[in-house]
Scaffold this motif. Structure first.
Motif, PDB file in Angstrom:
ATOM      1  N   TYR A  79      -4.192  -6.189   1.493  1.00  0.00           N
ATOM      2  CA  TYR A  79      -5.646  -6.377   1.389  1.00  0.00           C
ATOM      3  C   TYR A  79      -6.035  -7.860   1.435  1.00  0.00           C
ATOM      4  CZ  TYR A  79      -4.777  -7.280  -3.594  1.00  0.00           C
ATOM      5  OH  TYR A  79      -4.307  -7.795  -4.783  1.00  0.00           O
ATOM      6  N   LEU A  90      -6.513  -3.485   7.197  1.00  0.00           N
ATOM      7  CA  LEU A  90      -6.801  -2.092   6.835  1.00  0.00           C
ATOM      8  C   LEU A  90      -7.941  -1.526   7.669  1.00  0.00           C
ATOM      9  CD1 LEU A  90      -6.519  -2.634   2.992  1.00  0.00           C
ATOM     10  CD2 LEU A  90      -4.874  -1.425   4.435  1.00  0.00           C
ATOM     11  N   THR A  91      -8.666  -2.421   8.376  1.00  0.00           N
ATOM     12  CA  THR A  91      -9.791  -1.985   9.217  1.00  0.00           C
ATOM     13  C   THR A  91      -9.748  -2.775  10.530  1.00  0.00           C
ATOM     14  OG1 THR A  91     -11.259  -3.729   8.412  1.00  0.00           O
ATOM     15  CG2 THR A  91     -11.274  -1.656   7.168  1.00  0.00           C
ATOM     16  N   GLN A 103     -11.330  -6.258  10.160  1.00  0.00           N
ATOM     17  CA  GLN A 103     -10.424  -7.319   9.692  1.00  0.00           C
ATOM     18  C   GLN A 103      -9.595  -7.862  10.857  1.00  0.00           C
ATOM     19  OE1 GLN A 103      -8.151  -5.568   6.467  1.00  0.00           O
ATOM     20  NE2 GLN A 103      -9.872  -5.632   5.043  1.00  0.00           N
ATOM     21  N   TRP A 127      -0.019  -2.232  -6.020  1.00  0.00           N
ATOM     22  CA  TRP A 127      -1.060  -2.234  -4.981  1.00  0.00           C
ATOM     23  C   TRP A 127      -0.679  -1.302  -3.818  1.00  0.00           C
ATOM     24  CZ3 TRP A 127       0.347  -3.693  -0.115  1.00  0.00           C
ATOM     25  CH2 TRP A 127       1.489  -4.479   0.020  1.00  0.00           C
ATOM     26  N   LYS A 156      -2.428   2.063  -3.880  1.00  0.00           N
ATOM     27  CA  LYS A 156      -3.900   2.134  -3.872  1.00  0.00           C
ATOM     28  C   LYS A 156      -4.370   2.117  -2.429  1.00  0.00           C
ATOM     29  CE  LYS A 156      -4.902  -0.287  -8.144  1.00  0.00           C
ATOM     30  NZ  LYS A 156      -5.267  -1.620  -8.573  1.00  0.00           N
ATOM     31  N   LYS A 157      -5.149   3.138  -2.085  1.00  0.00           N
ATOM     32  CA  LYS A 157      -5.626   3.280  -0.701  1.00  0.00           C
ATOM     33  C   LYS A 157      -6.286   2.004  -0.189  1.00  0.00           C
ATOM     34  CE  LYS A 157      -8.736   6.313   1.898  1.00  0.00           C
ATOM     35  NZ  LYS A 157      -9.530   7.542   1.855  1.00  0.00           N
ATOM     36  N   GLU A 158      -7.146   1.392  -1.014  1.00  0.00           N
ATOM     37  CA  GLU A 158      -7.928   0.242  -0.551  1.00  0.00           C
ATOM     38  C   GLU A 158      -7.108  -1.053  -0.522  1.00  0.00           C
ATOM     39  OE1 GLU A 158      -8.227   1.924  -3.280  1.00  0.00           O
ATOM     40  OE2 GLU A 158      -8.543   0.612  -5.015  1.00  0.00           O
ATOM     41  N   CYS A 159      -5.901  -1.019  -1.083  1.00  0.00           N
ATOM     42  CA  CYS A 159      -5.070  -2.239  -1.114  1.00  0.00           C
ATOM     43  C   CYS A 159      -3.926  -2.194  -0.109  1.00  0.00           C
ATOM     44  CB  CYS A 159      -4.491  -2.451  -2.508  1.00  0.00           C
ATOM     45  SG  CYS A 159      -5.719  -2.749  -3.771  1.00  0.00           S
ATOM     46  N   GLY A 217      -3.187   0.937   1.841  1.00  0.00           N
ATOM     47  CA  GLY A 217      -3.457   1.879   2.930  1.00  0.00           C
ATOM     48  C   GLY A 217      -2.505   3.060   3.003  1.00  0.00           C
ATOM     49  N   CYS A 224      -3.957   7.149  -3.491  1.00  0.00           N
ATOM     50  CA  CYS A 224      -3.286   6.528  -2.349  1.00  0.00           C
ATOM     51  C   CYS A 224      -3.832   7.140  -1.055  1.00  0.00           C
ATOM     52  CB  CYS A 224      -1.777   6.753  -2.459  1.00  0.00           C
ATOM     53  SG  CYS A 224      -0.827   5.666  -1.376  1.00  0.00           S
ATOM     54  N   ASN A 225      -3.428   6.593   0.080  1.00  0.00           N
ATOM     55  CA  ASN A 225      -3.746   7.221   1.367  1.00  0.00           C
ATOM     56  C   ASN A 225      -2.528   8.038   1.790  1.00  0.00           C
ATOM     57  OD1 ASN A 225      -5.301   7.900   3.529  1.00  0.00           O
ATOM     58  ND2 ASN A 225      -5.591   5.831   4.287  1.00  0.00           N
TER      59      ASN A 225
END
Ligand SMILES: NC(=O)c1ccc[n+]([C@@H]2O[C@H](COP(=O)([O-])OP(=O)(O)OC[C@H]3O[C@@H](n4cnc5c(N)ncnc54)[C@H](O)[C@@H]3O)[C@@H](O)[C@H]2O)c1
Length: 346
Positions: free
Chosen positions: A93, A117-118, A121, A185, A188-191, A193, A228-229
């Motif tokens: 992230y 992650l996107t 980015q 981290w 965590k999905k947002e950290c 992926g 998580c993802n």
């Protein structure tokens, strides 16, 4: 003419950063292209000797960092150093933010995979590198891994004929080497992926590097740890000519060490890399196992990046636009997983 030695920094001294540190120690000993001068980690205990239980045994090293200038903030590092290049081995992230910071300060950036992650980015990173006139490369290390380099050569040469099928896999235990006293981290999905972005991305990158972008993907997967993802995934890559290409990943293997490999078949030959054995059979040949020369993909990728900078060479093996394509493909796979395997067009 004497060739320039690039002054390098290393940011992030966790599991992967330790691997890079090992290679930088080698570069410093060789003294011909790169000299690591400074390291940075927000946690100063990371400068001490460490024996991190990382998933890549060969990358482990327990050196301390007393030979280098040490910083606990990237801004302090930039204010006090005149770096030519930096390796960023931070949690995912932070990749975009840190990459932009170093590029804007005039430093060439080798940033660990996954690129981001996107797509936003990824675009920001590419646009910043262009605007600042600096090189950016993402650590999609399989492109520098001997067993995958051999496969790429076979596909490019065309001597085995047209590709018919390919299966790419990797897996192992859930990443937990970084959890002493902190939250993980990776889960965590947002950290991080999830495994689909963090680990499967390697095989996704290889699939599109070898066979080009598919026209669609169909993926199924499961989230195992809440928040998580996708942590298991299997994907069919759909190509116009109908070749059977798929990849599978799962980082929930109880008690199993990390493993990876592939099988790739062609009209007139085949190649497999499984259980550490590299086996191939070309047109009219019997299946034979080969001992490939030992080489370290992380060392190779760092050297290649440094050569591109020093010699003004174009990065043709691993340009950032291609790493962006890889993220585009993974995001399509996530969209397909969310629809339980419905094909998603690229
Ligand atoms: N190429 C590969 O084969 C491979 C393998 C594993 C991990 N990775 C990637 O490498 C990256 C790092 O993974 P890891 O396993 O080393 O993670 P990690 O959690 O073990 O290490 C991250 C380090 O960054 C430090 N850090 C966090 N925030 C910071 C900040 N703001 N400034 C300075 N330091 C900071 C932490 O203290 C830690 O030491 C991830 O993106 C991961 O996906 C790549």
């Amino acid at each position: 003419m004497e060739k320039k030695i690039l002054r390098a920094g290393l940011v992030g001294l966790g599991g992967m950063g330790r691997g890079h540190l090992g290679n930088y120690l080698k570069f410093n000993a060789e003294g011909d292209i790169i000299e690591l001068v400074a390291v940075c980690d927000i946690d100063p205990s990371k400068f001490e000797k460490a024996d991190i239980k990382f998933n890549l045994e060969s990358e482990k090293n327990d050196a301390d960092c007393s030979a280098f200038r040490r910083y606990t903030s990237m801004d302090d590092m930039l204010a006090n150093e005149e770096l030519d290049m930096v390796t960023i081995a931070l949690p995912t992230y932070l990749h975009c933010e840190a990459t932009v910071k170093f590029l804007e300060a005039g430093v060439h950036v080798l940033c660990e995979k996954p690129m981001g992650l996107t797509l936003e980015q990824c675009d920001t990173m590419i646009e910043t590198a262009k605007r600042c006139g600096k090189q950016l490369m993402i650590g999609q290390c399989l492109r520098f891994w001997e067993e995958y380099r051999q496969l790429k050569q076979i596909v490019e040469d065309g001597t085995y004929g047209k590709p018919l099928s390919g299966f790419f896999y990797r897996g192992g235990q859930t990443p937990r080497w970084n959890v002493d006293g902190v939250e993980n981290w990776y889960l965590k999905k947002e950290c991080g992926g999830g495994a689909i972005i963090d680990q499967h991305v390697h095989d996704v990158d290889m699939v599109q590097y070898l066979y080009g972008m598919p026209k669609a993907v169909s993926s199924v997967g499961m989230v195992v740890h809440p928040g998580c993802n996708f942590e298991t995934v299997t994907t069919n890559y759909i190509y116009e000519d109908g070749k059977s290409i798929n990849a599978q990943n799962d980082w929930n293997w109880t008690g199993q060490p990390f493993f990876m490999g592939y099988r790739a078949n062609f009209a007139e030959g085949s190649v497999r890399w499984e259980n550490g054995q590299f086996i191939k059979a070309g047109p009219g040949e019997k299946m034979t196992q080969y001992e490939l020369a030992k080489s370290n993909a992380y060392y190779n990728e760092t050297r290649y990046f440094a050569e591109c900078i020093r010699d003004g060479k174009e990065n043709t093996i691993n340009p950032p636009e291609s790493s962006r394509d890889t993220i585009r493909l993974v995001l399509a796979e996530i969209a397909s997983c969310e629809q339980n395997g419905a094909p998603v067009e690229l």
